[in-house]
Each structure stands twice: as C-alpha cells, then as structure tokens.
Design an enzyme around this catalytic site. Structure first.
Site, mmCIF file in Angstrom:
data_model
loop_
_atom_site.group_PDB
_atom_site.id
_atom_site.type_symbol
_atom_site.label_atom_id
_atom_site.label_comp_id
_atom_site.label_asym_id
_atom_site.label_seq_id
_atom_site.Cartn_x
_atom_site.Cartn_y
_atom_site.Cartn_z
ATOM 1 N N ASP A 112 -2.415 5.832 -3.099
ATOM 2 C CA ASP A 112 -2.758 6.813 -2.067
ATOM 3 C C ASP A 112 -1.560 7.691 -1.748
ATOM 4 O OD1 ASP A 112 -5.390 6.219 -1.731
ATOM 5 O OD2 ASP A 112 -5.110 4.899 -0.013
ATOM 6 N N TRP A 167 0.855 -1.179 0.000
ATOM 7 C CA TRP A 167 0.000 0.000 0.000
ATOM 8 C C TRP A 167 0.905 1.249 0.000
ATOM 9 C CZ3 TRP A 167 -0.362 3.631 4.106
ATOM 10 C CH2 TRP A 167 -1.270 4.672 3.835
ATOM 11 N N LYS A 178 -16.201 6.942 -8.475
ATOM 12 C CA LYS A 178 -14.936 6.382 -7.986
ATOM 13 C C LYS A 178 -15.298 5.133 -7.184
ATOM 14 C CE LYS A 178 -11.022 7.425 -4.922
ATOM 15 N NZ LYS A 178 -10.405 8.441 -4.047
ATOM 16 N N TRP A 179 -14.929 3.957 -7.703
ATOM 17 C CA TRP A 179 -15.296 2.671 -7.109
ATOM 18 C C TRP A 179 -14.106 2.190 -6.295
ATOM 19 C CZ3 TRP A 179 -18.892 -1.242 -9.793
ATOM 20 C CH2 TRP A 179 -18.869 -2.484 -9.146
ATOM 21 N N ASP A 180 -14.224 2.320 -4.992
ATOM 22 C CA ASP A 180 -13.110 1.989 -4.093
ATOM 23 C C ASP A 180 -13.261 0.553 -3.581
ATOM 24 O OD1 ASP A 180 -10.872 2.390 -2.527
ATOM 25 O OD2 ASP A 180 -11.675 4.111 -1.432
ATOM 26 N N MET A 181 -12.209 0.013 -3.028
ATOM 27 C CA MET A 181 -12.241 -1.349 -2.456
ATOM 28 C C MET A 181 -11.052 -1.426 -1.496
ATOM 29 S SD MET A 181 -11.142 -4.668 -2.432
ATOM 30 C CE MET A 181 -9.862 -4.748 -3.653
ATOM 31 N N ASN A 182 -11.362 -1.321 -0.193
ATOM 32 C CA ASN A 182 -10.275 -1.065 0.763
ATOM 33 C C ASN A 182 -9.822 -2.244 1.602
ATOM 34 O OD1 ASN A 182 -9.519 1.779 0.449
ATOM 35 N ND2 ASN A 182 -11.678 2.135 0.867
ATOM 36 N N ARG A 193 -10.006 -2.087 8.871
ATOM 37 C CA ARG A 193 -10.650 -0.766 8.794
ATOM 38 C C ARG A 193 -12.120 -0.859 9.228
ATOM 39 N NH1 ARG A 193 -11.869 3.541 3.981
ATOM 40 N NH2 ARG A 193 -10.772 5.294 4.863
ATOM 41 N N ASP A 241 -15.491 9.568 0.189
ATOM 42 C CA ASP A 241 -16.083 8.824 1.299
ATOM 43 C C ASP A 241 -16.795 9.740 2.304
ATOM 44 O OD1 ASP A 241 -16.606 6.857 3.102
ATOM 45 O OD2 ASP A 241 -14.527 6.226 3.386
ATOM 46 N N CYS A 273 -10.362 1.965 -7.840
ATOM 47 C CA CYS A 273 -9.460 2.347 -6.756
ATOM 48 C C CYS A 273 -9.506 1.197 -5.767
ATOM 49 C CB CYS A 273 -9.985 3.639 -6.120
ATOM 50 S SG CYS A 273 -9.120 4.139 -4.622
HETATM 51 C C1 DGJ Z 1 -8.950 4.798 -0.130
HETATM 52 C C2 DGJ Z 1 -8.757 5.591 -1.377
HETATM 53 O O1 DGJ Z 1 -7.594 5.195 -2.021
HETATM 54 C C3 DGJ Z 1 -8.757 7.065 -1.040
HETATM 55 O O2 DGJ Z 1 -8.501 7.826 -2.182
HETATM 56 C C4 DGJ Z 1 -10.071 7.438 -0.417
HETATM 57 O O3 DGJ Z 1 -11.101 7.298 -1.367
HETATM 58 C C5 DGJ Z 1 -10.339 6.570 0.801
HETATM 59 N N1 DGJ Z 1 -10.205 5.175 0.502
HETATM 60 C C6 DGJ Z 1 -11.719 6.837 1.348
HETATM 61 O O4 DGJ Z 1 -12.069 5.967 2.335
#
Ligand code: DGJ
Length: 739
Positions: A550, A201, A478-482, A445, A369, A528
C-alpha cells in the site's frame, strides 16, 4: 536423466544443469542427506561427503551399531525420539500417546515430468516437457502402518528442486500428525548468512542479513496468512556471497498460511533447515486410509551470487508455477481509483476516469472497494456482493459497457474472505463468522473473517462472485484480504480437529480460487492483502501478480521492490504511480521518479487523473508509451540488483533489466538525498554482452558491453525537478541498445 539411482547402495543423485543433490538410504532404513550444492560427478562412493565419527554421550542405533548415531547424521526427514535431539521434520502421536515413529525404506519410483498436487494445494508443474523428473521414496512404520512418501521433483533447466511429503495411514488406528514439514536440509557447517524479508504493513519485505548463530533461528507466521511481517522466502548465503558471486541457497514454500522457516545450528556446528506449515497451531487427525499432503517447498542453489539465484527462481515460477494462461502474457497498464476516491465513487466519476485514462493510453480501469452493498465507509457490507444501486443506478453492466466501448478492460475489487457485522450476510448467517465459542470477535477495520473451511461458505462466495463477474464482463479481479484471523475456531470441526483449522481455512481459499479460475480462465487475478500481506507462491499459483504494498511513495517503493526482487520476479509485482504529497508520508517525489520506480513491475496509476493539468497528462502519455515499448522487458526481463537502497554508504541505488538476447537493457539510478558538490557517480551495467556495442540513451557514441559493465557509465549530475524545484529524489533511466 536428472535422477540417477545406484540400486545396490540405494544412493540417489539428483542432478540439474549446475547442481547436485545426493541422498541415500542409511543403515536404519531412513534417508540421509549426503550433499547439496554445485554439481559433482556421479560416483558409487560418497563416503567423503558424509561426516561420521563416533562421539561420546550420544545415543546409538543399537548395541551392534554403536557408531550409528542419528544426532551426528545429516538426514532428509528426521523423526523425533530416537536420539536426534534437533528439531524433527515430522512427528506423529499414536492413540496410546506414543510419539515415536520408526520409518523403514520400502522402495522408490522415478517418473518423468511433474504433475500438479491433487490435494487442493497450489503446486509446481511441468506442462511443457521441460525435462522435469520426480523421485518418490517410500518409507513405512511397521508398528502403526504409517506410510511416508518423500517427493523430489528435479527441474534441471532452472536448477530447482521441489520437495513435499505425503503421509498415508495404512494402519487401523487414527494417528495425530503433530508436525509435517515440507523440506529438511541438513548442511555440513554453519558458515552462512541468513537473508530474510522482514517488515510490516506499508513496509514489506525489507532485507535483513546476518550471520546465523548457534541455536535456533526461526521466522514464520501464525496469522493464518504468510504475512507482511515475514515472507516464507529466505536465503542462506556464504558470508562473502554478494549479488554477483558466491554460493547461496534459496528456499520458499508454495503456501499462504501459517509457516515456519527454521535454521538450527547444532552442537557440531552443522545447520538444519526446516520449511513448512508452522507446527504451532497445527495437528491433523489421520484416520485409517486417510492421507495428508504437505505443501511444496522450493529450493535452489547458485554459485554465482544472489542475482543469479533470484533470476533462476523467477524464471522457474513463470514457467512452472504461474497459471499458464497468463505466465507469458503482457499485463495491462491499469488505473485504480482507490487512492483517489476511496469509497466516494459513482458511475459518473468512474466513467470520467476511464475517458481520461483512455487519452493517456491506459488499458484497464479497476474499480476498487465500495461498489457493493451499502458500503460508504469501512464499517459495513463485506459479504454482500451485490452492486450498490445508489452509486451505480444502472448496475455495473452499464459502466462495464462504456469502459469496453473505449477499448479498455474492466477490473473489479473483492474481499471474498471477509464479513462485516453490519451486512445482510451476517444477519442471515452469523454462524459463518469465525469466533471461538463464548468469546467476542476481535475487530479490525470493523470486519471479521468468514470460515473458509466450510464448503457452504465457499459455495456462497463462488455463486455470488461468479454472478458479478459474468453479468458485468469483468476482465480482472483484485482479491483483497485486509485482516488476519483471531479467535480461530472451526464451528464445523470436532474438538480434536480444531488444530486443523488454519490449514483447512487456506484450503478453502484455494478451492474458491480454483473454482473461479476454472469458470473464468481468461480473467486475470491479482492478489492483495492490505498491500503485500500475502505475497507468496501459494497465491501466485492462482493470481499471477500481487499488489506489492500500500506504500506507493517512490523512495519507500525502491526498498520494497528491491527486497521483493530477491524472491519474486518483476511480473509478480504490481507497481503504480500515485499522487504527491504521498498519502502515507507526505513526501513529494518527482513524477518522473515515481514512473522510474513503477516501470519495474506491472505498471499502473492510482491517483485522480481527472484533476491533473495538461502538462502532467502529457507526461503520463509519454510514460505509458515508453512502458508499452519496453513492457516485455519490464515484466519478464532479467532483473539485476546493482546498488542496494539498504546499503547506507551512498545516497544512490540502482537496478536494471536486460532482455534474453542481451540487446536491450534499461537501468535506473535513484538519488535519495542530494549532497552539494557530491562525488562522481558511475553506473555499472550488468548482464550485457561483452562483445556487443551499445548506445546509451541514444548517445552519439557506442560503448562495448565490457566497458559499460567493468568501467561503468558516467552519470552526469541530477537536475532540479521542474515542479518541486528539488534535486532530492531525482532519478535517471539509461536505455542501452545494441547496435
Ligand atoms: C487494501 C488494499 O491494499 C488497497 O489497495 C485497497 O484495495 C483497500 N484495501 C480497499 O479497502
């Protein structure tokens, strides 16, 4: 004709402009690899290209074919258990537990063009009559009724071949597919370096280059995502290959889940390459009449170095992979609120962001977010895709109207695949969260992952996202996936289907993307995954651009974007200017350097523009104007790596973009640490027309392209940055324009 077939000898010679790929049916009825590399003439005899010599202590086909020893042969799709002890491309288990498959050549078909895969997978295509042709070779196993189709699509103008395999069970018993890779390439020696893109990351896709060695080297992912840690893209290059000369093969997989790239150097020092779904954590139950389609693998060869390889792959994706609605569309300059505000947002703040952005010339505001459910921090609400009325009392529609009223676009963040345990969705559907029976979910998270292998989950997400997009005239998502999946288990799948889960999950993600794109063909998607954790071709099929990392510190970004550029074009890389000191490493870099890095990609800002002094706003205005002037070049130009940030010899790195007609080029030279009384620096341009004369930065004197490329352009020393007072991290741009 790109595909030439010798019907008598069953030889297939696939030709692109500069490459040849030759395969043929072997004595045992399976397909052998004969040659892949720089173009060679067609011939009716390629014996010289096949290494075949009887060796002791190796099994033979049978007593009459003592010299047909599979272990010795280059093959196209090797099976297991018949004397080739290298890693196979596929493996099938019968109901009685037998794991031996004997494929026999049945026939072939050549079709013009290349259609998309029908199996819910992202894929390449030829919509524009770009002379693609497809060869399908059919093989069957008489005992089980398994039919295997080896597909090769040839894209002659980009020197690319796309491979995949389809398995069809035409027998009467269920077969377990334990391994089903997309590409195998057996090469005749081992004199290659492996270039792969390793990271973590905030440190994605760092170039790693080493000679391959005896034994097996593997990179891959078991995270149910392509991952920050390894990218599916890799290169095999001759040891002396550099950016400008030498042979190199590039491989990639059109897939976003668990993958494997394996390079095996065997006892005879030949090299077997395998690319596909990671067989660990994979098995597919193939009932009678059922089919399994592997993802596609892309392979390309260049004899002119790594820049050429990257350029041909990049153009190929833009033409034959990316959603045609956006493939050549200029991407908007955006402001994203995340780094400035995190969850602390409301309509007033966003409106003032939009107004300032408008003054600067920014074209889109992206609300990140925190706009939904009761999300004030990262502990809640994922899955509750309803507007938070405390933060946006008039709904998002009102904000959307004022942004559109300014003549700007409005983008919105989602993290569709996730669920917070503190959410209405979890309270209503606890069974949708992925967890193994009797086990606790491992948190990350404060969130868990939704079971995307379920149709009801995909349907719920589609309905709720579609409503928000429609009601609020969203232009960009913006389709995020954390986080990645732990305790992988599909509650709807039977015990013997559990190893299908990873693939079914990704198919669910793709299904949701497809449904949204079909309904909203004009919405631009950006993928993302905590930055660049799912920066792969599977995602790019649906979302033509991705948030590269990021990490927005300019010095780190040079490395990340440089590494990424080996496998992906600039149009795919989101690149933003953020505030200093940088949130991750505290580094102070000049605003000009942050811009000079972020220009090379899909440009934007990610900082509180409402609290900046006028001189900064004025500089940003100039940046936006400059980017607009050269936007097509920065997003779709031919990118050249010049001096690597991975090379520790100097304190400089540089790169450049050139337009198709070689009339305009923009090069950037970045300085890391300043050294007093340092040596002279020259920038060696690339890709110019030798015979054209160019003015650099409106100099009074024009220079021929050959001079700028061969003798270089003298770079005067770097000045101190007015704001930081430092010469460290300074950079210079060089705009060369043909007279
Ligand atoms: C991770 C993304 O990479 C960031 O740009 C941002 O959108 C955060 N998540 C929001 O939780």
């Amino acid at each position: 004709m790109s595909i030439n077939v010798n019907e008598d000898k069953l030889l297939f010679h696939l030709q692109t402009k500069n490459t040849s790929y030759i395969v043929g049916v072997m004595e045992n009825g399976e397909v052998g690899q004969i040659y892949y590399g720089k173009k060679v003439h067609q011939s009716d005899n390629y014996d010289n290209l096949q290494t075949r010599e009887w060796r002791n202590c190796i099994p033979s086909l049978d007593n009459d074919h003592g010299d047909f020893q599979l272990e010795m042969l280059k093959q196209e799709y090797a099976s297991f258990g018949k004397g080739d002890f290298r890693k196979p491309a596929f493996q099938v288990t019968e109901e009685n537990g037998s794991r031996v498959t004997v494929l026999n050549y049945e026939g072939y078909q050549v079709t013009s063009g290349k259609s998309r895969l029908e199996a819910g997978l992202p894929s390449t295509f030829d919509d524009n009559d770009d002379d693609a042709e497809t060869l399908t070779i059919k093989l069957t196993d008489d005992l089980t009724g398994l039919t295997v189709f080896l597909n090769y699509s040839v894209f002659p103008n980009q020197d690319v071949i796309v491979r995949s395999t389809k398995f069809v069970n035409q027998g009467s018993e269920t077969l377990s597919l334990n391994r089903a890779l997309s590409l195998q390439l057996d090469l005749p020696d081992k004199e290659y370096d492996l270039l792969h893109f390793h990271g973590s990351w905030a440190r994605e896709r760092e170039l790693s280059r080493d000679a391959i060695h005896d034994g097996i080297q593997e990179i891959g992912s078991l995270r149910t995502a392509s991952s920050h840690q390894e990218n599916p893209f890799f290169i095999l290059a001759r040891h002396d290959t550099n950016e400008d000369q030498g042979n190199a093969f590039g491989f990639n997989l059109v897939y976003s889940g668990n993958f494997i790239d394996s390079v095996e150097v065997d006892q005879y020092r030949t090299t077997r390459v395998l690319v596909g779904i990671n067989p660990e954590e994979f098995e597919w139950q193939l009932a009678p009449n059922a089919e399994f389609q592997t993802p596609e693998a892309v392979v390309s060869f260049s004899d002119s170095g790594l820049n050429q390889l990257s350029q041909q792959l990049g153009k190929f994706y833009e033409k034959h992979l990316v959603n045609p609605n956006f493939a050549n569309e200029l991407r908007p300059i955006l402001i994203n609120n995340w780094e400035a505000t995190e969850f602390n947002i409301n309509e007033e703040k966003l409106t003032s962001f939009a107004k300032t952005a408008k003054k600067i010339g920014i074209e889109m505001l992206v609300l990140d977010d925190g706009w939904f459910g009761k999300r004030n921090d990262d502990t809640s609400s994922l899955g509750d895709w309803k507007v938070n009325l405390d933060k946006f009392p008039s709904g998002l529609g009102h904000l959307s109207e004022s942004i559109h009223g300014l003549g700007m676009k409005f983008g919105l963040w989602f993290e569709p695949e996730m669920i917070s345990q503190n959410s209405d969705l979890f309270r209503e559907h606890p069974e949708w969260l992925i967890v193994a029976p009797g086990r606790k979910p491992t948190p990350q998270r404060h969130q868990s992952v939704l079971d995307m292998s379920r149709d009801d989950v995909v349907e719920y997400l589609f309905e709720s996202m579609a409503k928000i997009i429609e009601d609020n005239q969203i232009d960009y998502v913006k389709w995020d996936m954390n986080r990645n999946i732990t305790e992988a288990f599909g509650a709807k799948l039977s015990a013997d289907q559990q190893l299908e889960f990873g693939h079914r999950y990704i198919l669910g993600v793709y299904a949701l993307y497809q449904k949204l794109i079909d309904k909203f063909p004009n919405v631009l998607f950006e993928s993302c995954a905590s930055g660049g954790g799912r920066f792969d071709l599977g995602m790019m099929y649906y979302a033509p651009q991705a948030w590269t990392s990021d990490d927005t510190d300019a010095m780190e970004r040079i490395k990340i974007q440089y590494g990424t550029s080996y496998g992906y074009p600039l149009s795919m890389m989101g690149a933003h200017i953020s505030a200093v000191p940088n949130g991750l490493n505290g580094r102070q870099t000049p605003l000009s350097t942050r811009a000079n890095v972020a220009y090379f990609g899909d440009f934007g800002y990610e900082l509180d523009i409402t609290s900046l002094d006028e001189s900064i706003i004025a500089e940003m205005k100039q940046q936006v104007e400059f980017y607009k002037e050269y936007r097509r070049l920065f997003q779709f130009g031919k990118f050249y790596r010049i001096e690597s940030p991975y090379d520790n010899r100097g304190s400089y790195s540089s790169w450049e973009v050139v337009d198709e007609n070689q009339d305009v080029a923009v090069a950037a030279l970045y300085q890391t640490m300043q050294r007093p009384n340092d040596s002279y620096v020259r920038l060696y341009f690339k890709g110019l027309d030798e015979d054209k004369q160019y003015l650099v930065n409106n100099d009074s004197h024009a220079y021929y392209g050959d001079e700028l490329m061969n003798a270089g352009y003298f770079v005067s020393h770097f000045n101190r940055d007015e704001r930081t007072g430092s010469v460290d991290f300074q950079s210079q741009l060089f705009v060369a324009k043909a007279k």
